[in-house]
Design a protein around this motif. Structure first.
Motif, PDB file in Angstrom:
ATOM      1  N   ASN A  48       0.724  -1.146   0.180  1.00 39.15           N
ATOM      2  CA  ASN A  48       0.096  -0.029   0.014  1.00 39.15           C
ATOM      3  C   ASN A  48       0.882   1.207  -0.102  1.00 39.15           C
ATOM      4  N   PRO A  49       0.886   1.973  -0.985  1.00 35.83           N
ATOM      5  CA  PRO A  49       0.206   1.741  -2.285  1.00 35.83           C
ATOM      6  C   PRO A  49       0.562   0.833  -3.221  1.00 35.83           C
ATOM      7  N   TYR A  50      -0.330   0.084  -4.139  1.00 32.33           N
ATOM      8  CA  TYR A  50       0.011  -0.962  -4.884  1.00 32.33           C
ATOM      9  C   TYR A  50       0.248  -0.388  -6.304  1.00 32.33           C
ATOM     10  N   ASN A  51       1.394  -0.563  -6.914  1.00 33.36           N
ATOM     11  CA  ASN A  51       2.113  -0.256  -7.930  1.00 33.36           C
ATOM     12  C   ASN A  51       2.145  -1.164  -9.147  1.00 33.36           C
ATOM     13  N   GLY A  52       1.501  -2.318  -8.738  1.00 35.98           N
ATOM     14  CA  GLY A  52       1.496  -3.317  -9.855  1.00 35.98           C
ATOM     15  C   GLY A  52       2.344  -4.582  -9.630  1.00 35.98           C
ATOM     16  N   THR A  53       3.110  -4.614  -8.593  1.00 37.68           N
ATOM     17  CA  THR A  53       3.966  -5.728  -7.962  1.00 37.68           C
ATOM     18  C   THR A  53       3.701  -5.569  -6.641  1.00 37.68           C
ATOM     19  N   SER A  54       3.877  -6.910  -6.167  1.00 39.72           N
ATOM     20  CA  SER A  54       3.781  -7.232  -4.577  1.00 39.72           C
ATOM     21  C   SER A  54       4.986  -7.968  -3.973  1.00 39.72           C
ATOM     22  N   THR A  55       5.230  -7.173  -2.754  1.00 44.14           N
ATOM     23  CA  THR A  55       6.506  -7.773  -2.096  1.00 44.14           C
ATOM     24  C   THR A  55       6.405  -9.023  -1.160  1.00 44.14           C
ATOM     25  N   ASP A  56       5.248  -9.009  -0.649  1.00 48.36           N
ATOM     26  CA  ASP A  56       4.902 -10.057   0.561  1.00 48.36           C
ATOM     27  C   ASP A  56       3.721 -10.982   0.056  1.00 48.36           C
ATOM     28  N   CYS A  57       2.700 -10.476  -0.288  1.00 48.97           N
ATOM     29  CA  CYS A  57       1.354 -11.243  -0.530  1.00 48.97           C
ATOM     30  C   CYS A  57       0.471 -10.556  -1.545  1.00 48.97           C
ATOM     31  N   HIS A  58       0.135 -11.395  -2.561  1.00 45.88           N
ATOM     32  CA  HIS A  58      -0.909 -10.943  -3.558  1.00 45.88           C
ATOM     33  C   HIS A  58      -1.762 -12.181  -4.041  1.00 45.88           C
ATOM     34  N   LEU A  59      -3.081 -11.659  -4.034  1.00 43.11           N
ATOM     35  CA  LEU A  59      -4.286 -12.534  -4.330  1.00 43.11           C
ATOM     36  C   LEU A  59      -5.093 -11.876  -5.424  1.00 43.11           C
ATOM     37  N   GLU A  60      -5.349 -12.737  -6.502  1.00 45.60           N
ATOM     38  CA  GLU A  60      -6.434 -12.451  -7.506  1.00 45.60           C
ATOM     39  C   GLU A  60      -7.666 -13.261  -7.420  1.00 45.60           C
ATOM     40  N   LEU A  61      -8.874 -12.620  -7.054  1.00 44.83           N
ATOM     41  CA  LEU A  61     -10.153 -13.419  -6.981  1.00 44.83           C
ATOM     42  C   LEU A  61     -10.686 -13.182  -8.254  1.00 44.83           C
ATOM     43  N   LEU A  62     -10.796 -14.187  -9.158  1.00 45.97           N
ATOM     44  CA  LEU A  62     -11.632 -14.154 -10.359  1.00 45.97           C
ATOM     45  C   LEU A  62     -13.126 -14.434 -10.436  1.00 45.97           C
ATOM     46  N   HIS A  63     -13.846 -13.601 -11.221  1.00 46.69           N
ATOM     47  CA  HIS A  63     -15.329 -13.617 -11.334  1.00 46.69           C
ATOM     48  C   HIS A  63     -15.922 -14.688 -11.585  1.00 46.69           C
ATOM     49  N   ASP A  64     -15.123 -15.823 -11.937  1.00 46.58           N
ATOM     50  CA  ASP A  64     -15.851 -16.999 -12.239  1.00 46.58           C
ATOM     51  C   ASP A  64     -15.486 -17.966 -11.062  1.00 46.58           C
ATOM     52  N   GLY A  65     -14.924 -17.502  -9.957  1.00 49.01           N
ATOM     53  CA  GLY A  65     -15.074 -18.395  -8.802  1.00 49.01           C
ATOM     54  C   GLY A  65     -13.432 -18.824  -8.607  1.00 49.01           C
ATOM     55  N   SER A  66     -12.741 -18.754  -9.749  1.00 49.53           N
ATOM     56  CA  SER A  66     -11.369 -19.293  -9.346  1.00 49.53           C
ATOM     57  C   SER A  66     -10.356 -18.176  -9.009  1.00 49.53           C
ATOM     58  N   PHE A  67      -9.270 -18.847  -8.642  1.00 46.61           N
ATOM     59  CA  PHE A  67      -8.389 -17.913  -7.444  1.00 46.61           C
ATOM     60  C   PHE A  67      -6.812 -18.250  -7.755  1.00 46.61           C
ATOM     61  N   ALA A  68      -5.949 -17.135  -7.559  1.00 48.27           N
ATOM     62  CA  ALA A  68      -4.550 -17.572  -7.758  1.00 48.27           C
ATOM     63  C   ALA A  68      -4.073 -16.337  -6.601  1.00 48.27           C
ATOM     64  N   ALA A  69      -3.009 -16.820  -5.936  1.00 48.71           N
ATOM     65  CA  ALA A  69      -2.266 -16.213  -5.151  1.00 48.71           C
ATOM     66  C   ALA A  69      -1.077 -16.679  -4.812  1.00 48.71           C
ATOM     67  N   ALA A  70      -0.112 -15.709  -4.134  1.00 47.01           N
ATOM     68  CA  ALA A  70       1.304 -16.069  -3.838  1.00 47.01           C
ATOM     69  C   ALA A  70       1.692 -15.327  -2.594  1.00 47.01           C
ATOM     70  N   MET A  71       2.532 -16.041  -1.917  1.00 44.13           N
ATOM     71  CA  MET A  71       3.008 -15.445  -0.645  1.00 44.13           C
ATOM     72  C   MET A  71       4.594 -15.584  -0.556  1.00 44.13           C
ATOM     73  N   GLU A  72       5.449 -14.688  -0.275  1.00 44.31           N
ATOM     74  CA  GLU A  72       6.875 -14.758  -0.166  1.00 44.31           C
ATOM     75  C   GLU A  72       7.227 -15.652   0.896  1.00 44.31           C
ATOM     76  N   LEU A  73       8.009 -16.577   0.614  1.00 42.75           N
ATOM     77  CA  LEU A  73       8.686 -17.604   1.814  1.00 42.75           C
ATOM     78  C   LEU A  73      10.050 -17.558   2.302  1.00 42.75           C
ATOM     79  N   GLY A  74      10.944 -16.365   1.657  1.00 44.72           N
ATOM     80  CA  GLY A  74      12.239 -16.177   2.194  1.00 44.72           C
ATOM     81  C   GLY A  74      12.536 -15.764   3.612  1.00 44.72           C
ATOM     82  N   GLU A  75      13.637 -15.905   3.985  1.00 43.24           N
ATOM     83  CA  GLU A  75      14.010 -15.186   5.405  1.00 43.24           C
ATOM     84  C   GLU A  75      14.514 -13.980   5.073  1.00 43.24           C
ATOM     85  N   ALA A  76      14.615 -12.992   6.149  1.00 40.88           N
ATOM     86  CA  ALA A  76      15.083 -11.634   5.866  1.00 40.88           C
ATOM     87  C   ALA A  76      16.539 -11.635   5.507  1.00 40.88           C
TER      88      ALA A  76
END
Length: 420
Positions: free
Chosen positions: A268-296
């Motif tokens: 926040n603000p979102y500029n087209g890419t995510s650094t930690d968590c990103h979710l896409e909830l499609l209108h047909d009920g499908s779904f795609a998401a990603a969360m970053e897994l690495g250490e600091a």
């Protein structure tokens, strides 16, 4: 979500059959069709189970549809009178039992009673059987003690598939399964341009879709001023140790409009890419998401090796699968919820192997899991469960999550889960 000749004839959107629709169908004398069958009463005769199974399988093998009990037709297939049925609940249970004649069972089959407001009807309910077009077609039903057949609808009639039709039907089934796998891979692949790429970054991705998608054009407009409802509902189903609650605050849980989807980013603000968590909830009920897994920090890892925290990985899978199930249900998708989980290093160059790590309980520092291996490529894990179970049953949802998580961590030669 049901959409049939009945809906089209009455000019109503996709959705359950209502009492008003039945009144209007009689007034308009809506005729039977490939996906619509009127029946005055529930047959309870000797061969009624086979006949009901034949009716269900025929629609599932064709385009899906609805069977309505409690409507008299005029002999030419047109709705003539809403007569209703009395004491419908034993009849509903009987029909559900008879549906077991169909092999394989039709996913997302629904049989329910619709209350009718007296007076004016001999009975106080109609019974509606909602049959989706099945991804598992063709479905068989017994024709006799020794033989099985594959029925289909032709207009308002039912006949049987021949040998060449059978070959085509099974080829179509296998093609649908390949297409479903490709669809999940495409959903996950579309995330790559939305995820921050660094030399050491590793993401877990979850893609999900239902075998019976919802009608995408019935979705409400995305409201960026309101919290995304599927995500908020899913957070209420999760225990306190959930990564989604840590990733979002009240501002970032609000969606952005995407192409036939709502996009939710932890940035926040979102500029087209995510650094930690990103979710896409499609209108047909499908779904795609990603969360970053690495250490600091990555000082403990050699060269370009990347890391995935085992406990974090397991909890992320649980959290994202829960959101996927809630979203599919809210959008009106149905059938089997099909899920694919992957571990993806996003940087286009210098892609090193991925190691599974956890924090040492005494030292508190990240260390490679004992006896684990590092992988240059992690194979995606896939699993499925009935959507209704995944939403309503904590136990079934946990089973689905554990199956996916085990398939991921065991690739690192790790036999057990740490957090789930």
């Amino acid at each position: 979500m049901t959409y049939t000749t009945l809906h089209r004839a009455l000019g109503v959107p996709a959705g359950p059959v209502t009492e008003q629709m039945l009144h209007d169908a009689v007034a308009a004398r809506v005729g039977e069709a490939e996906d619509l069958d009127w029946k005055e009463a529930v047959d309870d005769g000797k061969d009624s189970a086979k006949e009901f199974g034949k009716d269900v399988a025929a629609m599932a093998n064709t385009a899906g549809g609805v069977i309505v009990y409690g409507v008299r037709e005029d002999g030419a297939g047109h709705a003539a009178e809403l007569v209703g049925l009395t004491n419908p609940h034993p009849l509903v249970q009987s029909l559900r039992g008879k549906a077991g004649m169909v092999r394989p069972f039709v996913p997302a089959l629904r049989i329910h009673a619709v209350p009718l407001n007296p007076p004016g009807h001999a009975g106080d309910h109609a019974i509606v059987v909602e049959i989706p077009r099945s991804p598992d077609a063709p479905h068989l039903v017994p024709q006799s003690k020794e033989s099985w057949g594959l029925p289909r609808r032709r207009g308002s009639d039912t006949d049987w598939l021949g040998e060449s039709d059978l070959e085509t039907a099974y080829a179509d089934r296998f093609a649908r399964r390949r297409a479903a796998d490709d669809h999940l891979a495409d959903l996950a692949g579309q995330l790559s341009d939305r995820l921050t790429q660094t030399t050491r970054t590793v993401w877990v991705t979850v893609a999900a879709a239902c075998s019976v998608p919802s009608a995408a054009d019935t979705a409400d407009a995305v409201d960026p001023n309101q919290e995304e409802p599927s995500l908020v509902q899913a957070l209420d189903l999760l225990p306190n140790d959930n990564q989604l609650r840590d990733a979002f605050d009240r501002a970032t849980v609000r969606p952005r409009t995407g192409l036939r989807r709502a996009v939710v980013s932890s940035d926040n603000p979102y500029n087209g890419t995510s650094t930690d968590c990103h979710l896409e909830l499609l209108h047909d009920g499908s779904f795609a998401a990603a969360m970053e897994l690495g250490e600091a920090t990555y000082d403990h890892l050699p060269g370009t090796q990347r890391s995935a925290r085992q406990g974090f990985l397991e909890v992320c899978i649980r959290d994202l699968v829960t959101v996927a199930a809630v979203h599919a249900s809210r959008r009106g998708a149905d059938g089997m919820l099909q899920v694919q989980v992957g571990i993806v290093p996003t940087a286009p160059t210098e892609v090193g192997p991925v190691g599974l790590i956890h924090r040492h309980p005494i030292k508190g520092s990240p260390e490679l899991v004992p006896n684990s291996i590092t992988l240059s490529r992690v194979v995606p894990a896939t699993a499925e469960a009935p959507l209704a179970d995944a939403v309503s049953s904590d136990t079934r949802r946990q089973q689905l999550t554990r199956e996916l998580a085990l398939d991921m961590v065991q690739q690192f030669a790790v036999p057990t889960l740490r957090s789930l």
